[in-house]
Write an enzyme that holds these catalytic residues in place. Structure first.
Site, short mmCIF file in Angstrom:
data_model
loop_
_atom_site.label_atom_id
_atom_site.label_comp_id
_atom_site.label_asym_id
_atom_site.label_seq_id
_atom_site.Cartn_x
_atom_site.Cartn_y
_atom_site.Cartn_z
N CYS A 92 -3.47 2.86 -5.39
CA CYS A 92 -2.56 2.37 -4.35
C CYS A 92 -2.00 1.01 -4.73
O CYS A 92 -2.77 0.12 -5.06
CB CYS A 92 -3.35 2.31 -3.04
SG CYS A 92 -2.51 1.56 -1.67
N HIS A 130 -2.33 -3.09 -3.54
CA HIS A 130 -3.72 -2.94 -3.11
C HIS A 130 -4.66 -2.85 -4.31
O HIS A 130 -5.73 -3.45 -4.33
CB HIS A 130 -3.83 -1.71 -2.23
CG HIS A 130 -5.15 -1.55 -1.56
ND1 HIS A 130 -5.50 -0.38 -0.94
CD2 HIS A 130 -6.21 -2.38 -1.39
CE1 HIS A 130 -6.72 -0.51 -0.44
NE2 HIS A 130 -7.16 -1.70 -0.70
N LYS A 140 -8.87 2.51 -6.81
CA LYS A 140 -7.66 2.90 -6.11
C LYS A 140 -6.44 2.73 -7.01
O LYS A 140 -6.34 1.79 -7.77
CB LYS A 140 -7.46 2.06 -4.86
CG LYS A 140 -8.38 2.43 -3.73
CD LYS A 140 -7.94 1.75 -2.47
CE LYS A 140 -8.73 2.20 -1.30
NZ LYS A 140 -8.44 3.53 -0.86
N HIS A 179 0.84 -1.20 0.00
CA HIS A 179 0.00 0.00 0.00
C HIS A 179 0.88 1.25 0.00
O HIS A 179 2.06 1.19 0.31
CB HIS A 179 -0.84 0.07 1.29
CG HIS A 179 -1.75 -1.07 1.50
ND1 HIS A 179 -3.08 -1.03 1.15
CD2 HIS A 179 -1.55 -2.30 2.06
CE1 HIS A 179 -3.64 -2.19 1.48
NE2 HIS A 179 -2.74 -2.96 2.03
#
Length: 149
Positions: A135, A116, A133, A10
């Site tokens: 991430c 992630h 996301k 992450h």
């Protein structure tokens, strides 16, 4: 003992002029109502230092649907100065993150190493979380391909 099948990388989603230590992330997560605080097991700071979060034996709170069988590793950064997703890892972070992932791989040799964003499909329908996301803002699976089971 938990069966670990994933090592999930992450970013803390902070800009270069912001900090996110394990203690700060712990505070943020407690403010969100997380009883056990920081959801990650490790945080890699810009200077390359590695800070402990949750102990590995404890289930994390970092990836919906995968916490029970994963270790969460977070690096400080992930946003550029304008607040846009970017791989902002310093050379020290890259080295420390690599060493940490190697250690985790030795401890959990059958665990896949992923970012992630690779697991966003695990979010439940109607989730208020952002399913798009970026991430950790780099391709962790490819970067650590030599360590994959």
């Amino acid at each position: 003992m938990r069966k670990i099948t994933l090592i999930i990388v992450h970013c803390s989603a902070v800009r270069p002029d912001q900090q996110s230590s394990a203690a700060q992330i712990d505070t943020w997560h407690r403010q969100r109502g997380w009883k056990f605080g920081i959801g990650y097991h490790y945080v890699v700071r810009r200077n390359g230092s590695i800070e402990a979060g949750r102990p590995e034996w404890m289930v994390g709170a970092h990836c919906v649907g995968h916490n029970a069988h994963s270790i969460g590793v977070c690096y400080e950064g992930g946003l550029d100065i304008r607040g846009k997703p970017a791989d902002t890892r310093t050379e020290a972070q890259r080295c420390s993150l690599r060493k940490l992932i190697e250690q985790l791989h030795a401890a959990y040799p059958k665990a896949l190493i992923v970012g992630h964003h690779d697991l966003r499909s695990a979010l439940p329908l109607g989730s208020s979380k952002n399913p798009m996301k970026d991430c950790p803002c780099f391709n962790a699976a490819a970067e650590y391909a030599d360590l994959q089971p």
